[in-house]
Design a protein around this motif. Structure first.
Motif, PDB file in Angstrom:
ATOM      1  N   GLY A 131      69.534  26.979 -16.415  1.00 37.41           N
ATOM      2  CA  GLY A 131      69.885  27.206 -17.847  1.00 37.41           C
ATOM      3  C   GLY A 131      70.746  26.374 -18.472  1.00 37.41           C
ATOM      4  O   GLY A 131      71.358  26.715 -19.514  1.00 37.41           O
ATOM      5  N   LEU A 132      70.900  25.277 -17.717  1.00 41.32           N
ATOM      6  CA  LEU A 132      72.244  24.231 -18.604  1.00 41.32           C
ATOM      7  C   LEU A 132      71.407  23.578 -19.739  1.00 41.32           C
ATOM      8  O   LEU A 132      70.534  22.898 -19.526  1.00 41.32           O
ATOM      9  CB  LEU A 132      72.403  23.190 -17.347  1.00 41.32           C
ATOM     10  N   SER A 157      86.867   9.768 -39.634  1.00 38.71           N
ATOM     11  CA  SER A 157      85.555  10.208 -38.995  1.00 38.71           C
ATOM     12  C   SER A 157      85.902  11.196 -37.845  1.00 38.71           C
ATOM     13  O   SER A 157      87.293  11.149 -37.755  1.00 38.71           O
ATOM     14  CB  SER A 157      85.109   9.002 -38.429  1.00 38.71           C
ATOM     15  N   ARG A 158      85.261  11.891 -37.343  1.00 43.78           N
ATOM     16  CA  ARG A 158      85.466  12.928 -36.200  1.00 43.78           C
ATOM     17  C   ARG A 158      84.370  13.012 -35.366  1.00 43.78           C
ATOM     18  O   ARG A 158      83.226  13.024 -35.694  1.00 43.78           O
ATOM     19  CB  ARG A 158      86.025  14.270 -36.932  1.00 43.78           C
ATOM     20  N   THR A 159      84.959  13.438 -34.042  1.00 41.50           N
ATOM     21  CA  THR A 159      83.680  13.741 -32.835  1.00 41.50           C
ATOM     22  C   THR A 159      83.710  15.135 -32.739  1.00 41.50           C
ATOM     23  O   THR A 159      85.033  15.485 -32.192  1.00 41.50           O
ATOM     24  CB  THR A 159      83.871  12.823 -31.914  1.00 41.50           C
ATOM     25  N   ILE A 160      82.524  15.698 -32.695  1.00 46.63           N
ATOM     26  CA  ILE A 160      82.758  17.155 -32.078  1.00 46.63           C
ATOM     27  C   ILE A 160      81.951  17.280 -31.000  1.00 46.63           C
ATOM     28  O   ILE A 160      80.827  16.559 -30.676  1.00 46.63           O
ATOM     29  CB  ILE A 160      81.976  17.858 -33.336  1.00 46.63           C
ATOM     30  N   ALA A 161      82.572  17.895 -29.880  1.00 47.38           N
ATOM     31  CA  ALA A 161      82.050  18.187 -28.643  1.00 47.38           C
ATOM     32  C   ALA A 161      80.603  18.902 -28.687  1.00 47.38           C
ATOM     33  O   ALA A 161      80.744  20.018 -29.410  1.00 47.38           O
ATOM     34  CB  ALA A 161      83.074  18.677 -27.692  1.00 47.38           C
ATOM     35  N   PRO A 162      79.662  18.776 -28.091  1.00 46.03           N
ATOM     36  CA  PRO A 162      78.531  19.844 -28.210  1.00 46.03           C
ATOM     37  C   PRO A 162      78.878  21.026 -27.366  1.00 46.03           C
ATOM     38  O   PRO A 162      79.603  21.018 -26.359  1.00 46.03           O
ATOM     39  CB  PRO A 162      77.290  19.129 -27.411  1.00 46.03           C
ATOM     40  N   VAL A 163      78.137  22.130 -27.925  1.00 49.43           N
ATOM     41  CA  VAL A 163      78.174  23.443 -27.215  1.00 49.43           C
ATOM     42  C   VAL A 163      77.291  23.611 -26.152  1.00 49.43           C
ATOM     43  O   VAL A 163      75.903  23.737 -26.343  1.00 49.43           O
ATOM     44  CB  VAL A 163      78.083  24.533 -28.215  1.00 49.43           C
ATOM     45  N   VAL A 164      77.879  23.458 -24.789  1.00 50.26           N
ATOM     46  CA  VAL A 164      76.902  23.594 -23.587  1.00 50.26           C
ATOM     47  C   VAL A 164      76.908  25.119 -23.167  1.00 50.26           C
ATOM     48  O   VAL A 164      77.828  25.889 -22.959  1.00 50.26           O
ATOM     49  CB  VAL A 164      77.589  22.882 -22.609  1.00 50.26           C
ATOM     50  N   VAL A 165      75.726  25.562 -22.798  1.00 54.81           N
ATOM     51  CA  VAL A 165      75.447  26.715 -22.288  1.00 54.81           C
ATOM     52  C   VAL A 165      74.979  26.779 -21.029  1.00 54.81           C
ATOM     53  O   VAL A 165      74.230  25.626 -20.470  1.00 54.81           O
ATOM     54  CB  VAL A 165      74.732  27.802 -23.112  1.00 54.81           C
ATOM     55  N   VAL A 166      74.967  27.758 -20.183  1.00 51.74           N
ATOM     56  CA  VAL A 166      74.454  27.806 -18.712  1.00 51.74           C
ATOM     57  C   VAL A 166      74.248  29.344 -18.316  1.00 51.74           C
ATOM     58  O   VAL A 166      74.822  30.359 -18.932  1.00 51.74           O
ATOM     59  CB  VAL A 166      75.459  27.119 -17.923  1.00 51.74           C
ATOM     60  N   ASP A 167      73.118  29.419 -17.604  1.00 50.57           N
ATOM     61  CA  ASP A 167      72.904  31.131 -17.238  1.00 50.57           C
ATOM     62  C   ASP A 167      73.762  31.437 -16.116  1.00 50.57           C
ATOM     63  O   ASP A 167      73.638  30.789 -14.898  1.00 50.57           O
ATOM     64  CB  ASP A 167      71.244  30.890 -16.855  1.00 50.57           C
ATOM     65  N   THR A 216      83.232  23.084 -15.146  1.00 47.19           N
ATOM     66  CA  THR A 216      82.918  21.845 -14.161  1.00 47.19           C
ATOM     67  C   THR A 216      81.696  21.410 -14.257  1.00 47.19           C
ATOM     68  O   THR A 216      81.643  20.031 -14.493  1.00 47.19           O
ATOM     69  CB  THR A 216      83.787  22.135 -12.727  1.00 47.19           C
ATOM     70  N   ILE A 217      80.687  22.178 -13.901  1.00 49.45           N
ATOM     71  CA  ILE A 217      79.415  21.587 -14.007  1.00 49.45           C
ATOM     72  C   ILE A 217      78.893  21.194 -15.247  1.00 49.45           C
ATOM     73  O   ILE A 217      78.215  20.185 -15.578  1.00 49.45           O
ATOM     74  CB  ILE A 217      78.363  22.651 -13.411  1.00 49.45           C
ATOM     75  N   LYS A 218      79.290  21.922 -16.429  1.00 47.82           N
ATOM     76  CA  LYS A 218      79.015  21.916 -17.803  1.00 47.82           C
ATOM     77  C   LYS A 218      79.640  20.282 -18.192  1.00 47.82           C
ATOM     78  O   LYS A 218      78.681  19.460 -18.750  1.00 47.82           O
ATOM     79  CB  LYS A 218      79.557  22.615 -18.725  1.00 47.82           C
ATOM     80  N   ALA A 219      80.771  19.785 -17.763  1.00 50.45           N
ATOM     81  CA  ALA A 219      81.466  18.642 -18.255  1.00 50.45           C
ATOM     82  C   ALA A 219      80.940  17.519 -17.373  1.00 50.45           C
ATOM     83  O   ALA A 219      80.624  16.300 -17.835  1.00 50.45           O
ATOM     84  CB  ALA A 219      82.928  18.539 -17.832  1.00 50.45           C
ATOM     85  N   GLY A 220      80.538  17.689 -16.060  1.00 52.36           N
ATOM     86  CA  GLY A 220      79.830  16.801 -15.085  1.00 52.36           C
ATOM     87  C   GLY A 220      78.495  16.507 -15.601  1.00 52.36           C
ATOM     88  O   GLY A 220      78.122  15.344 -15.765  1.00 52.36           O
ATOM     89  N   TRP A 221      77.880  17.426 -15.991  1.00 57.60           N
ATOM     90  CA  TRP A 221      76.548  17.160 -16.493  1.00 57.60           C
ATOM     91  C   TRP A 221      76.416  16.228 -17.778  1.00 57.60           C
ATOM     92  O   TRP A 221      75.633  15.485 -18.125  1.00 57.60           O
ATOM     93  CB  TRP A 221      75.830  18.589 -17.040  1.00 57.60           C
ATOM     94  N   LEU A 222      77.275  16.522 -18.747  1.00 56.83           N
ATOM     95  CA  LEU A 222      77.258  15.923 -20.065  1.00 56.83           C
ATOM     96  C   LEU A 222      77.793  14.590 -19.684  1.00 56.83           C
ATOM     97  O   LEU A 222      77.374  13.606 -20.375  1.00 56.83           O
ATOM     98  CB  LEU A 222      78.604  16.293 -20.987  1.00 56.83           C
ATOM     99  N   ALA A 223      78.654  14.165 -18.791  1.00 60.15           N
ATOM    100  CA  ALA A 223      79.085  13.006 -18.412  1.00 60.15           C
ATOM    101  C   ALA A 223      78.241  12.220 -17.525  1.00 60.15           C
ATOM    102  O   ALA A 223      78.440  11.022 -17.248  1.00 60.15           O
ATOM    103  CB  ALA A 223      80.405  13.174 -17.791  1.00 60.15           C
ATOM    104  N   GLY A 224      77.098  12.668 -16.948  1.00 61.70           N
ATOM    105  CA  GLY A 224      76.248  12.335 -15.950  1.00 61.70           C
ATOM    106  C   GLY A 224      76.772  11.555 -14.830  1.00 61.70           C
ATOM    107  O   GLY A 224      76.442  10.673 -14.148  1.00 61.70           O
ATOM    108  N   ARG A 225      77.905  12.564 -14.313  1.00 60.40           N
ATOM    109  CA  ARG A 225      78.404  12.011 -13.078  1.00 60.40           C
ATOM    110  C   ARG A 225      78.441  13.469 -12.075  1.00 60.40           C
ATOM    111  O   ARG A 225      78.330  14.452 -12.325  1.00 60.40           O
ATOM    112  CB  ARG A 225      80.112  11.773 -13.167  1.00 60.40           C
ATOM    113  N   PRO A 226      78.354  12.968 -10.747  1.00 57.14           N
ATOM    114  CA  PRO A 226      78.356  14.115  -9.583  1.00 57.14           C
ATOM    115  C   PRO A 226      79.491  15.093  -9.874  1.00 57.14           C
ATOM    116  O   PRO A 226      80.625  14.707 -10.430  1.00 57.14           O
ATOM    117  CB  PRO A 226      78.811  13.221  -8.199  1.00 57.14           C
ATOM    118  N   VAL A 227      79.359  16.205  -9.436  1.00 62.64           N
ATOM    119  CA  VAL A 227      80.273  17.352  -9.611  1.00 62.64           C
ATOM    120  C   VAL A 227      80.921  17.742  -8.156  1.00 62.64           C
ATOM    121  O   VAL A 227      80.096  18.145  -7.335  1.00 62.64           O
ATOM    122  CB  VAL A 227      79.692  18.471 -10.273  1.00 62.64           C
TER     123      VAL A 227
END
Length: 604
Positions: A131-132, A157-167, A216-227
């Motif tokens: 559910g990521l 200008s300003r950058t907003i982080a997306p709201v990530v959800v997970v089951d 940790t998994i949310k951040a790694g998923w957004l960054a496209g890197r192994p967790v």
């Protein structure tokens, strides 16, 4: 004009200031010489200069107003981006569309399996499986709520982080599977008594997935890197030192001497052994160890002592008089207030002196009152069944039949309840008054405690069968005995084999038993709901003859004449309102009972 790469809004959205050139007529004739200037009068400013100055000011104000309108256009402050998508100056719906377009562009990366290492095990996790995802609406709401002053809205200008959800549930299951045997359950602290000696069970930590794994998994998923998800130790709330303190300050003093339980009906002594049975140290889910008194266990340990100060409540019951069930009133009792006893006893256990608890006796109503009994609708006999036995009333087998019949007599089964013969009588051993008699063990008759109880079991099964009650559990005998109806009979053996039936009627059921020197009878009383319950038999088939077996003579050898084996079907046919409403098949295969001879085999 473009601000930090942002395109200007459409023309009809942009504030504009329009300046029109004007000319004014001369106020003074050209031929008239200018009037002399007086020192005490200020020089008069020409009207056209004042008008010109006013026009410029108006233009400036209009420009400022237009810039403000531009800066505050839309729901999301200008210059706001999420994942590189420009959401500023847009309505919420427009911002959501822009963000969805960006997510679609990144879909390949966002849907790619994520490499997750848990401890020493690496697994590939599909984002959809846990559910990521990015919550578009929540992200746009966060962007719209961003604080930005007017100048920042124009040029910042300003950058907003997306709201990530997970089951969380699915993520936890995935991580637990990856954890496997790398994990370790928590050893909860405890204090147990061996006799009256308290013994500690010291806590040990669990080895679990880091509680912050989801972030940790949310951040790694957004960054496209192994967790990498680390494993951490999770300790119970109660430490080893706290366990030792509880033993020293409570557990040992608790059983160092008896406690006097005083009431207005007298006093009894609570011995250390009973205290040890009732004192419990219970750990909650977090591993926090808390002492308490298990009053039910304490009462069991005190046994007959409580009878000196308490009056047990007695349930209302039914007796058969004149062929009809009649109510026998129950009786309220008086028992020690369990809540107060647990609290007050726990308070005195650490003490070496003054170990006396004053208890209050509270009225206790019986569980089954006359009013509740009347609601059960037990009005008439609906079925009865009798079987015969030999040996009179003095034989051990007959005594066992009588004993179990007395135990069951008067039992009430409420609507929806399941009656268990093992559950009702408990173990039927020497301590309960049962004797050795013939039982079937491993295909032959041998002496065993409780032999003969199966005859009562068959009698009870048939009574329940002909009352139309639901069969839940029963097992016919291995061999056929002519004193029982074929197939419609049951054995029993503590604790493996039981007889169970369910009261599937809207009325209560009363079981009564009676006996003579050669018979035992079981009757079922309730409200009749069926016209009839009958048995129809199919033919016997697969008939096999018994063999002859010679056994070593001795006390354990029981000779038999043998019986044939066969298979047969029996059908319970239930009729109501003049028609058959149910037809149930009961099938059984009897093994041939060998002809056992206690002695050597004759020479050929």
């Amino acid at each position: 004009m473009t601000l930090y790469g942002e395109k200007l809004p459409p023309a009809d959205d942009r504030p504009t200031v329009q300046v029109t050139a004007v000319s004014w007529p001369d106020d003074e004739p050209a031929a008239v010489a200018p009037a002399p200037v007086r020192a005490d009068v200020p020089e008069r400013v020409p009207r056209r200069r004042l008008l010109l100055a006013g026009g410029v000011a108006a233009a400036v104000l209009a420009a400022v107003a237009g810039a403000g309108t531009y800066a505050y256009a839309g729901d999301v402050p200008r210059g706001t981006t999420v994942l590189g998508a420009e959401l500023g100056g847009r309505s919420r719906a427009g911002a959501a569309q822009a963000l969805c377009a960006e997510l679609e562009r990144r879909s390949a990366a966002l849907n790619a399996p994520l490499s997750v290492t848990v401890g020493e095990k690496r697994v590939e996790v599909r984002p959809a499986d846990i559910g990521l995802a990015i919550d578009v609406d929540a992200t746009v709401a966060a962007a719209a709520a961003t604080e930005a002053h007017p100048v920042s809205r124009l040029v910042g200008s300003r950058t907003i982080a997306p709201v990530v959800v997970v089951d969380v549930t699915r993520l936890d299951a995935t991580l637990r599977e990856a954890l496997g045997d790398q994990g370790r359950a928590m050893t909860m602290p405890a204090i147990i008594f061996t006799g009256t000696t308290p013994k500690p069970v010291y806590p040990k930590p669990a080895r679990v997935v880091d509680p912050g794994a989801a972030d940790t998994i949310k951040a790694g998923w957004l960054a496209g890197r192994p967790v990498t998800v680390p494993l951490v130790e999770k300790w119970p709330a109660t430490s080893r030192a706290e366990v030792d303190r509880l033993i020293a300050e409570l557990a040992r003093p608790a059983v160092s001497a008896p406690v006097t339980l005083s009431t207005d009906q007298g006093s009894i002594t609570v011995p250390p052994a009973a205290i040890a049975d009732g004192l419990r140290f219970v750990a909650d889910d977090a591993g926090k160890l808390t002492p308490r008194i298990d009053v039910k266990q304490l009462r069991a340990a005190l046994g007959e002592r409580l009878a000196k100060i308490e009056v047990e409540p007695r349930d209302a019951s039914l007796a058969i008089a004149g062929g009809k069930p009649k109510a026998v009133p129950g009786r309220a009792g008086k028992q020690v207030d369990a809540t107060a006893l647990g609290r007050d006893l726990l308070a005195v256990l650490p003490q070496t002196d003054g170990r006396t608890v004053t208890a209050t006796l509270k009225p206790v109503e019986p569980e089954l009152t006359e009013a509740k009994l009347a609601e059960l609708g037990i009005r008439e006999r609906v079925a009865t069944f009798t079987t015969q036995f030999t040996g009179g009333l003095s034989s051990p087998r007959s005594q066992n039949i009588i004993r179990v019949a007395k135990d069951v007599n008067g039992a009430i089964v409420k609507p929806g309840e399941t009656f268990s013969l093992n559950g009702h009588t408990g173990e039927r051993g020497y301590d309960q008054g049962y004797q050795d008699a013939a039982t079937i063990v491993n295909g032959k008759l041998v002496p065993g405690v409780g032999g003969g109880v199966s005859q009562f079991t068959t009698t009870l099964f048939n009574a329940a069968y002909y009352a139309g009650l639901e069969d839940v559990e029963h097992k016919p005998h291995s061999f056929y005995f002519s004193r029982y109806p074929a197939v419609i009979e049951s054995t029993i053996y503590w604790p493996q084999l039981d007889l169970k039936f369910r009261n599937n009627t809207p009325y209560g059921v009363l079981i009564t038993t009676s006996y003579t020197s050669s018979t035992v009878t079981v009757s079922i009383w309730s409200t009749k709901i069926y016209d009839s319950v009958k048995t129809e038999y199919g033919p016997r088939r697969n008939i096999t003859q018994p063999s002859t077996v010679y056994l070593e003579p001795g006390p354990s050898c029981i000779a038999t004449g043998g019986s044939v084996g066969f298979a047969q079907d029996a059908y319970r046919v239930i009729a109501k309102d003049g028609k058959v409403i149910k037809r149930e098949r009961f099938s059984w295969r009897y093994a041939p009972e060998p002809r056992f001879i206690c002695g050597p085999k004759p020479a050929a």
